[in-house]
Design a protein around this motif. Structure first.
Motif, PDB file in Angstrom:
ATOM      1  N   ASN A   1       0.858  -1.178   0.000  1.00 41.97           N
ATOM      2  CA  ASN A   1       0.000   0.000   0.000  1.00 41.97           C
ATOM      3  C   ASN A   1       0.905   1.242   0.000  1.00 41.97           C
ATOM      4  O   ASN A   1       1.681   1.443   0.935  1.00 41.97           O
ATOM      5  CB  ASN A   1      -0.870  -0.030   1.269  1.00 41.97           C
ATOM      6  N   SER A   2       1.016   2.054  -1.063  1.00 36.67           N
ATOM      7  CA  SER A   2      -0.045   2.219  -2.031  1.00 36.67           C
ATOM      8  C   SER A   2       0.258   1.630  -3.422  1.00 36.67           C
ATOM      9  O   SER A   2      -0.634   1.644  -4.291  1.00 36.67           O
ATOM     10  CB  SER A   2      -0.332   3.714  -2.187  1.00 36.67           C
ATOM     11  N   TRP A   3       1.459   1.131  -3.658  1.00 33.19           N
ATOM     12  CA  TRP A   3       1.739   0.514  -4.963  1.00 33.19           C
ATOM     13  C   TRP A   3       2.646  -0.681  -4.756  1.00 33.19           C
ATOM     14  O   TRP A   3       3.548  -0.614  -3.929  1.00 33.19           O
ATOM     15  CB  TRP A   3       2.418   1.526  -5.905  1.00 33.19           C
ATOM     16  N   PRO A   4       2.396  -1.776  -5.473  1.00 29.00           N
ATOM     17  CA  PRO A   4       1.384  -1.987  -6.513  1.00 29.00           C
ATOM     18  C   PRO A   4       0.005  -2.369  -5.994  1.00 29.00           C
ATOM     19  O   PRO A   4      -0.922  -2.550  -6.751  1.00 29.00           O
ATOM     20  CB  PRO A   4       1.983  -3.138  -7.319  1.00 29.00           C
ATOM     21  N   SER A   5      -0.123  -2.500  -4.689  1.00 27.98           N
ATOM     22  CA  SER A   5      -1.340  -2.924  -3.980  1.00 27.98           C
ATOM     23  C   SER A   5      -1.522  -4.432  -4.087  1.00 27.98           C
ATOM     24  O   SER A   5      -1.125  -5.060  -5.069  1.00 27.98           O
ATOM     25  CB  SER A   5      -2.596  -2.199  -4.487  1.00 27.98           C
ATOM     26  N   ALA A   6      -2.111  -5.017  -3.058  1.00 23.90           N
ATOM     27  CA  ALA A   6      -2.401  -6.448  -3.045  1.00 23.90           C
ATOM     28  C   ALA A   6      -3.742  -6.669  -3.736  1.00 23.90           C
ATOM     29  O   ALA A   6      -4.713  -5.977  -3.455  1.00 23.90           O
ATOM     30  CB  ALA A   6      -2.452  -6.958  -1.610  1.00 23.90           C
ATOM     31  N   TYR A   7      -3.782  -7.641  -4.640  1.00 21.38           N
ATOM     32  CA  TYR A   7      -5.031  -7.844  -5.371  1.00 21.38           C
ATOM     33  C   TYR A   7      -5.315  -9.324  -5.619  1.00 21.38           C
ATOM     34  O   TYR A   7      -4.431 -10.168  -5.645  1.00 21.38           O
ATOM     35  CB  TYR A   7      -5.021  -7.084  -6.702  1.00 21.38           C
TER      36      TYR A   7
ATOM     37  N   LEU B   1      -9.912  -7.415  -7.685  1.00 20.29           N
ATOM     38  CA  LEU B   1     -10.337  -6.801  -6.424  1.00 20.29           C
ATOM     39  C   LEU B   1      -9.092  -6.485  -5.606  1.00 20.29           C
ATOM     40  O   LEU B   1      -8.382  -7.390  -5.169  1.00 20.29           O
ATOM     41  CB  LEU B   1     -11.255  -7.743  -5.642  1.00 20.29           C
ATOM     42  N   LYS B   2      -8.836  -5.191  -5.427  1.00 12.36           N
ATOM     43  CA  LYS B   2      -7.713  -4.779  -4.594  1.00 12.36           C
ATOM     44  C   LYS B   2      -8.143  -4.780  -3.128  1.00 12.36           C
ATOM     45  O   LYS B   2      -9.251  -4.336  -2.804  1.00 12.36           O
ATOM     46  CB  LYS B   2      -7.226  -3.381  -4.987  1.00 12.36           C
ATOM     47  N   LEU B   3      -7.270  -5.264  -2.273  1.00 10.10           N
ATOM     48  CA  LEU B   3      -7.531  -5.291  -0.832  1.00 10.10           C
ATOM     49  C   LEU B   3      -6.654  -4.249  -0.171  1.00 10.10           C
ATOM     50  O   LEU B   3      -5.426  -4.327  -0.222  1.00 10.10           O
ATOM     51  CB  LEU B   3      -7.240  -6.688  -0.276  1.00 10.10           C
ATOM     52  N   TRP B   4      -7.268  -3.260   0.467  1.00  6.30           N
ATOM     53  CA  TRP B   4      -6.516  -2.140   1.029  1.00  6.30           C
ATOM     54  C   TRP B   4      -6.341  -2.215   2.545  1.00  6.30           C
ATOM     55  O   TRP B   4      -5.416  -1.646   3.094  1.00  6.30           O
ATOM     56  CB  TRP B   4      -7.203  -0.827   0.667  1.00  6.30           C
ATOM     57  N   ARG B   5      -7.246  -2.889   3.206  1.00 13.22           N
ATOM     58  CA  ARG B   5      -7.131  -2.976   4.671  1.00 13.22           C
ATOM     59  C   ARG B   5      -7.813  -4.247   5.139  1.00 13.22           C
ATOM     60  O   ARG B   5      -8.906  -4.582   4.656  1.00 13.22           O
ATOM     61  CB  ARG B   5      -7.744  -1.740   5.333  1.00 13.22           C
ATOM     62  N   ALA B   6      -7.185  -4.963   6.082  1.00 11.78           N
ATOM     63  CA  ALA B   6      -7.739  -6.230   6.554  1.00 11.78           C
ATOM     64  C   ALA B   6      -7.269  -6.501   7.967  1.00 11.78           C
ATOM     65  O   ALA B   6      -6.336  -5.865   8.469  1.00 11.78           O
ATOM     66  CB  ALA B   6      -7.330  -7.370   5.622  1.00 11.78           C
ATOM     67  N   LYS B   7      -7.913  -7.463   8.599  1.00 14.92           N
ATOM     68  CA  LYS B   7      -7.593  -7.825   9.977  1.00 14.92           C
ATOM     69  C   LYS B   7      -7.521  -9.341  10.091  1.00 14.92           C
ATOM     70  O   LYS B   7      -8.372 -10.049   9.559  1.00 14.92           O
ATOM     71  CB  LYS B   7      -8.668  -7.275  10.914  1.00 14.92           C
TER      72      LYS B   7
ATOM     73  N   VAL C   1     -11.647  -2.075   0.257  1.00 13.54           N
ATOM     74  CA  VAL C   1     -11.404  -2.726  -1.030  1.00 13.54           C
ATOM     75  C   VAL C   1     -11.509  -1.725  -2.181  1.00 13.54           C
ATOM     76  O   VAL C   1     -11.908  -0.564  -2.004  1.00 13.54           O
ATOM     77  CB  VAL C   1     -12.410  -3.871  -1.281  1.00 13.54           C
ATOM     78  N   GLN C   2     -11.204  -2.240  -3.369  1.00 11.23           N
ATOM     79  CA  GLN C   2     -11.417  -1.463  -4.594  1.00 11.23           C
ATOM     80  C   GLN C   2     -11.663  -2.439  -5.734  1.00 11.23           C
ATOM     81  O   GLN C   2     -10.752  -3.147  -6.167  1.00 11.23           O
ATOM     82  CB  GLN C   2     -10.209  -0.572  -4.901  1.00 11.23           C
ATOM     83  N   LEU C   3     -12.878  -2.459  -6.226  1.00 12.24           N
ATOM     84  CA  LEU C   3     -13.229  -3.341  -7.335  1.00 12.24           C
ATOM     85  C   LEU C   3     -12.802  -2.702  -8.645  1.00 12.24           C
ATOM     86  O   LEU C   3     -12.842  -1.473  -8.803  1.00 12.24           O
ATOM     87  CB  LEU C   3     -14.738  -3.596  -7.342  1.00 12.24           C
ATOM     88  N   GLU C   4     -12.388  -3.520  -9.576  1.00 16.83           N
ATOM     89  CA  GLU C   4     -11.951  -3.069 -10.895  1.00 16.83           C
ATOM     90  C   GLU C   4     -12.937  -2.050 -11.481  1.00 16.83           C
ATOM     91  O   GLU C   4     -14.140  -2.293 -11.539  1.00 16.83           O
ATOM     92  CB  GLU C   4     -11.846  -4.279 -11.823  1.00 16.83           C
ATOM     93  N   GLY C   5     -12.423  -0.879 -11.856  1.00 20.41           N
ATOM     94  CA  GLY C   5     -13.259   0.168 -12.438  1.00 20.41           C
ATOM     95  C   GLY C   5     -13.969   1.048 -11.434  1.00 20.41           C
ATOM     96  O   GLY C   5     -14.694   1.983 -11.817  1.00 20.41           O
ATOM     97  N   LYS C   6     -13.773   0.780 -10.144  1.00 17.43           N
ATOM     98  CA  LYS C   6     -14.447   1.546  -9.092  1.00 17.43           C
ATOM     99  C   LYS C   6     -13.431   2.267  -8.205  1.00 17.43           C
ATOM    100  O   LYS C   6     -12.224   2.019  -8.266  1.00 17.43           O
ATOM    101  CB  LYS C   6     -15.301   0.614  -8.225  1.00 17.43           C
ATOM    102  N   LYS C   7     -13.941   3.144  -7.345  1.00 17.32           N
ATOM    103  CA  LYS C   7     -13.086   3.856  -6.405  1.00 17.32           C
ATOM    104  C   LYS C   7     -12.784   2.994  -5.186  1.00 17.32           C
ATOM    105  O   LYS C   7     -13.505   2.053  -4.875  1.00 17.32           O
ATOM    106  CB  LYS C   7     -13.765   5.158  -5.949  1.00 17.32           C
ATOM    107  N   ARG C   8     -11.715   3.335  -4.507  1.00 15.62           N
ATOM    108  CA  ARG C   8     -11.375   2.696  -3.242  1.00 15.62           C
ATOM    109  C   ARG C   8     -12.447   3.051  -2.206  1.00 15.62           C
ATOM    110  O   ARG C   8     -12.863   4.216  -2.114  1.00 15.62           O
ATOM    111  CB  ARG C   8      -9.996   3.198  -2.799  1.00 15.62           C
ATOM    112  N   MET C   9     -12.900   2.052  -1.421  1.00 19.48           N
ATOM    113  CA  MET C   9     -13.974   2.319  -0.455  1.00 19.48           C
ATOM    114  C   MET C   9     -13.905   1.338   0.716  1.00 19.48           C
ATOM    115  O   MET C   9     -13.284   0.275   0.622  1.00 19.48           O
ATOM    116  CB  MET C   9     -15.333   2.214  -1.133  1.00 19.48           C
ATOM    117  N   ASP C  10     -14.569   1.705   1.819  1.00 19.47           N
ATOM    118  CA  ASP C  10     -14.652   0.778   2.944  1.00 19.47           C
ATOM    119  C   ASP C  10     -15.540  -0.391   2.548  1.00 19.47           C
ATOM    120  O   ASP C  10     -16.388  -0.288   1.649  1.00 19.47           O
ATOM    121  CB  ASP C  10     -15.176   1.486   4.193  1.00 19.47           C
ATOM    122  N   ALA C  11     -15.329  -1.525   3.207  1.00 15.66           N
ATOM    123  CA  ALA C  11     -16.037  -2.745   2.833  1.00 15.66           C
ATOM    124  C   ALA C  11     -17.547  -2.605   2.994  1.00 15.66           C
ATOM    125  O   ALA C  11     -18.321  -3.214   2.249  1.00 15.66           O
ATOM    126  CB  ALA C  11     -15.526  -3.922   3.667  1.00 15.66           C
ATOM    127  N   GLY C  12     -17.980  -1.802   3.960  1.00 19.33           N
ATOM    128  CA  GLY C  12     -19.415  -1.593   4.148  1.00 19.33           C
ATOM    129  C   GLY C  12     -20.055  -0.979   2.913  1.00 19.33           C
ATOM    130  O   GLY C  12     -21.126  -1.414   2.467  1.00 19.33           O
TER     131      GLY C  12
END
Length: 310
Positions: free
Chosen positions: A229-235, A243-249, A284-295
């Motif tokens: 995070n922030s490049w290349p990002s885990a996907y 599907l990019k994963l930006w934060r997890a527990k 997360v961030q789905l292909e073609g979409k903005k980065r957003m919280d999982a909710g």
């Protein structure tokens, strides 16, 4: 001291700015990578270091090859007591290393000799190091093999990403470099040779490095999410889309489901079975979409228990 500064990315900027603001030192020239074309327009863009140099009326040089004999001649004509190198991006020749009275000082983003190479901050997270830091080093011909001068240490916190480490350690680098030059001028430094057997190579990041496997254990997956995070990002992929994963527990325990299977879907997160342990996905961030919280992601798409990420 008269200082020639060599650097390129954002990480180098605080160190350069610290030298500019210092009353004890004068930046006589800045050497950085050539301008690069960006975007569809192909417009040439300055490096972050060049932007600062231009704003402060400091002469800027952008050699394609710093070892070029003609450019070495140019360097010799610039007043210089020491060359400071911070993430420059080219290897210096022996002629340049031997040029200044105080040599060439590198600000390296690792507690040497732990991580040598291009991406030490990221690999410290990827490999689960508990701490990292910045080292000033008297440069030699090898790759990050020179004698160590001073170090500054910082713990790697549970929520640290490569981005947060970058920002913190760039400021640490500025403070350590100024301290190093002060001690160097007073003759108070004792260079310490590195032990090669204690070093690892922090290879350059590539986009493919972000392709994670759900067969890995949850702890490793979580480290890759933070370390890239922030490049290349885990996907990974979900229903045929990246599907990019930006934060997890990390969640302890296992289910009988195969790695990659979504085993729980809540209002603000969803949980995946991994090769060992579970991973709660929070951003997360789905292909073609903005980065957003999982909710927000879950409110916009249909994610069901039993779906598989692969």
């Amino acid at each position: 001291m008269n200082v020639i500064f060599m650097g390129t990315p954002e990480f180098s900027v605080p160190v350069l700015q610290g030298l500019i603001d210092s009353e004890e030192h004068t930046v006589t020239a800045v050497v950085t990578q050539p301008d690069k074309a960006r975007g569809r327009s192909g417009k040439l863009v300055f490096t972050p270091v060049k932007e600062v140099a231009v704003d402060n009326d400091i002469p800027v040089y952008t050699p394609v090859k710093i070892k070029d004999p003609e450019f070495v001649k140019t360097l010799r004509q610039i007043p210089c007591d020491v060359i400071v190198v911070v993430a420059f991006g080219q290897i210096l020749s022996k002629d340049i290393l031997d040029m200044p009275a105080y040599g060439c000082i590198n600000v390296h983003a690792s507690l040497l000799p732990r991580w040598r190479g291009a991406a030490p901050m990221q690999w410290a997270i990827l490999e689960g190091d508990e701490k990292t830091g910045v080292t000033t080093m008297q440069m030699a011909e090898g790759l990050d093999t020179g004698d160590m001068l001073l170090k500054a240490e910082t713990p790697i916190e549970a929520d640290d990403t490569a981005e947060t480490l970058h920002d913190r350690m760039s400021v640490m680098g500025k403070e350590l470099l100024l301290k190093t030059l002060d001690s160097l001028g007073k003759g108070e430094l004792t260079p310490v040779p590195q032990k090669d057997e204690e070093s690892c190579y922090a290879k350059m990041l590539t986009k493919d490095l972000g392709k994670i496997s759900m067969n890995w254990n949850a702890k490793k997956l979580e480290r890759y999410i933070r370390g890239l995070n922030s490049w290349p990002s885990a996907y990974t992929t979900w229903k045929g889309k990246t599907l990019k994963l930006w934060r997890a527990k990390v969640i302890s325990g296992n289910t009988e489901e195969a790695p990659g299977t979504i085993v729980e879907v809540g209002k603000k997160s969803f949980t995946i079975q991994t090769g060992d342990g579970k991973l709660e996905i929070l951003e997360v961030q789905l292909e073609g979409k903005k980065r957003m919280d999982a909710g927000s992601f879950l409110r916009g798409v249909s994610v069901e228990k039993g779906d598989v990420l692969c």
